[in-house]
Write an enzyme that holds these catalytic residues in place. Structure first.
Site, PDB file in Angstrom:
ATOM      1  N   ILE A 166       4.088  -3.731  -8.205  1.00 50.37           N
ATOM      2  CA  ILE A 166       2.754  -3.882  -7.601  1.00 50.37           C
ATOM      3  C   ILE A 166       2.747  -3.282  -6.198  1.00 50.37           C
ATOM      4  O   ILE A 166       1.798  -2.615  -5.795  1.00 50.37           O
ATOM      5  CB  ILE A 166       2.320  -5.358  -7.568  1.00 50.37           C
ATOM      6  CG1 ILE A 166       2.469  -6.005  -8.952  1.00 50.37           C
ATOM      7  CG2 ILE A 166       0.889  -5.473  -7.070  1.00 50.37           C
ATOM      8  CD1 ILE A 166       1.758  -5.298 -10.081  1.00 50.37           C
ATOM      9  N   ASP A 167       3.826  -3.502  -5.447  1.00 53.08           N
ATOM     10  CA  ASP A 167       3.943  -2.868  -4.129  1.00 53.08           C
ATOM     11  C   ASP A 167       3.901  -1.347  -4.250  1.00 53.08           C
ATOM     12  O   ASP A 167       3.245  -0.664  -3.447  1.00 53.08           O
ATOM     13  CB  ASP A 167       5.264  -3.272  -3.460  1.00 53.08           C
ATOM     14  CG  ASP A 167       5.194  -4.623  -2.787  1.00 53.08           C
ATOM     15  OD1 ASP A 167       5.324  -4.676  -1.565  1.00 53.08           O
ATOM     16  OD2 ASP A 167       5.010  -5.622  -3.489  1.00 53.08           O
ATOM     17  N   ILE A 168       4.624  -0.814  -5.232  1.00 52.98           N
ATOM     18  CA  ILE A 168       4.683   0.635  -5.401  1.00 52.98           C
ATOM     19  C   ILE A 168       3.323   1.199  -5.805  1.00 52.98           C
ATOM     20  O   ILE A 168       2.874   2.220  -5.283  1.00 52.98           O
ATOM     21  CB  ILE A 168       5.771   0.999  -6.436  1.00 52.98           C
ATOM     22  CG1 ILE A 168       7.151   0.641  -5.875  1.00 52.98           C
ATOM     23  CG2 ILE A 168       5.716   2.481  -6.788  1.00 52.98           C
ATOM     24  CD1 ILE A 168       8.266   0.674  -6.900  1.00 52.98           C
ATOM     25  N   SER A 171       1.073   1.155  -2.836  1.00 45.94           N
ATOM     26  CA  SER A 171       1.420   2.254  -1.941  1.00 45.94           C
ATOM     27  C   SER A 171       0.758   3.551  -2.396  1.00 45.94           C
ATOM     28  O   SER A 171       0.210   4.298  -1.577  1.00 45.94           O
ATOM     29  CB  SER A 171       2.942   2.421  -1.896  1.00 45.94           C
ATOM     30  OG  SER A 171       3.309   3.574  -1.163  1.00 45.94           O
TER      31      SER A 171
END
Length: 346
Positions: A166-168, A171
C-alpha cells in the site's frame, strides 16, 4: 531529467521517501529532513539480525533513500526551523507525511509554507485522509481495504503481502500527482497543494476485485495465487525437481496450445467458463504432466510454445538472473555500501 528540480522531503518510513527517491534517481536535488531528536528516520533502526548493529543506516532505509542530502533538524527549535525555511524558499516541491494536526503545530502545513514560497508544490501523504488522524501503517491498510481478507490460502488466516504494497502504491500515486502539478505549474506558474491518502490509494488499486463485488456481488475469498476469473491462471504445479511453476493462460487459444504440448484432451475444457467450473480436475491433469520434468525442461518447453508461465523464485534466484542486473543502483550511505532496485524506469 530533473537536475534543476529541488525537493524538500519532510517524510519518513517508506511511501514519502520512495517518492523522493524517484526524483533523486532522475537527477533532482532532494534535501531529506530527519528528526534530530530521534536520531533520524525510524527505518535506520529496522535491521535484520545479520546487519551491522553499528551502522547508522539499514538495508530497509537504503531501499528508499537514494542520493539524498540528509539534514538532522529539530523543527521545534527556532534556528533549525529557519534552516528549513531557507530550503523551502528555494524548493520546487515539498513531500510531507506528517499527521495534519502535527503539520499545523510545527508550522509545516501548506498554508504556512506557501507564505515563504507561493509557487511551491506541496505533496502531502496521509493515512486515512486529512480529517482522520488515526495512525496508518501498511499492514493496517491491507487489513482495512480488503487485501488481507482475500490474500492467503483457502481456510487459512488472512495474510498480508510481504512487501508494504500500500505504501508503494501510494508512492506511485503521489508521483503521478506531483508530475501533474509540475505540468500545471509550467502552464500557469502556480503551485498546488495535493494530497494522497494510503486508504484511497489502496481502494484505487483493488481494480477488478472491487468491480467483481460492485457489479457482480462477488466477495473475493482467499484462493492462494489463483485468479477468480481465469483458469489456469495463477495455478501452481510442482515439477520433478520440486520447483513450483505458475501458469497464466488467459485465452482459449493459449489453452489449446497447452493441451497440445501436454498431450491432454481439450474436450470439456474448451472455454474459460468450463475450466473455472472444473478447475480441480483440470489442475490434477496438468499437475501430473509437470511432475514428469524439471523446471528447466518445462521453462524451455513452455517458452518455445509461447505459453505464459513463471518459475517461483526466491530472492537469491531473482537477482542471479541477468535481466535483474540493469535494475540495480548503489551508493555509499554514511559508510554503508547500499544496493537498491531502481524506482525510476525511464
Amino acid at each position: 531529467m530533473f537536475k534543476d528540480l529541488k525537493i524538500v522531503e519532510l517524510a519518513s518510513v517508506l511511501a514519502g521517501p520512495l517518492t523522493g527517491s524517484f526524483f533523486s534517481e532522475l537527477g533532482a536535488e532532494v534535501i531529506k529532513i530527519e528528526n534530530k531528536r530521534t536520531n533520524g528516520d525510524i527505518t535506520r533502526t529496522w535491521k535484520l539480525p545479520s546487519e551491522d548493529k553499528n551502522a547508522t543506516a539499514s538495508a530497509y532505509y537504503s531501499a528508499a533513500n537514494y542520493s539524498k542530502q540528509v539534514l538532522l533538524l529539530d523543527l521545534t527549535n527556532a534556528s533549525d526551523y529557519q534552516t528549513l525555511i531557507v530550503h523551502i524558499k528555494e524548493a520546487d516541491i515539498v513531500i510531507s507525511n506528517f499527521k495534519p494536526d502535527s503539520a499545523k503545530k510545527l508550522r509545516l502545513d501548506y498554508d504556512h509554507l506557501k507564505k515563504y514560497n507561493e509557487t511551491i508544490i506541496y505533496a502531502e501523504l496521509t493515512g486515512f485522509g486529512a480529517d482522520d488522524s488515526r495512525p496508518a501503517f501498511d499492514v493496517v491498510l491491507q487489513a482495512e481495504t480488503g487485501f488481507m481478507y482475500m490474500n492467503g490460502e483457502p481456510n487459512g488466516n488472512p495474510v498480508k503481502m510481504p512487501v508494504a504494497l500500500i505504501d508503494i502504491l501510494a508512492s506511485h500515486h503521489l508521483k503521478e500527482a506531483i508530475l501533474c502539478a509540475i505540468i500545471n505549474k509550467l502552464k500557469t506558474g502556480k503551485g498546488k497543494h495535493i494530497e494522497i491518502s494510503l486508504y484511497n490509494s489502496a481502494l484505487a488499486s483493488l481494480a477488478n476485485q472491487a468491480t467483481n463485488w460492485l457489479m457482480a456481488g462477488h466477495i473475493p475469498e482467499a484462493m492462494g495465487s489463483q485468479h477468480p476469473n481465469i483458469a489456469p491462471y495463477g495455478d501452481l504445479y510442482l515439477t520433478k525437481d520440486n520447483k513450483f511453476l505458475v501458469l497464466a493462460v488467459g485465452t482459449d487459444k493459449q489453452f489449446e496450445k497447452l493441451c497440445g504440448l501436454l498431450l491432454l484432451p481439450i474436450a470439456g475444457f474448451e472455454t474459460n467458463e468450463q475450466r473455472l467450473m472444473q478447475r480441480k480436475t483440470l489442475n490434477r491433469m496438468i499437475g501430473d504432466c509437470f511432475k514428469t520434468g524439471t523446471a528447466n525442461y518445462w521453462s524451455a518447453t513452455l517458452k518455445r510454445s509461447n505459453i505464459p508461465y513463471g518459475v517461483v523464485k526466491n530472492m537469491k534466484e531473482v537477482f542471479q538472473d541477468e535481466k535483474s542486473k540493469n535494475m540495480l543502483i548503489s551508493e555509499n550511505i554514511e559508510g554503508l555500501e547500499a544496493i537498491k532496485v531502481k524506482t525510476a524506469l525511464v
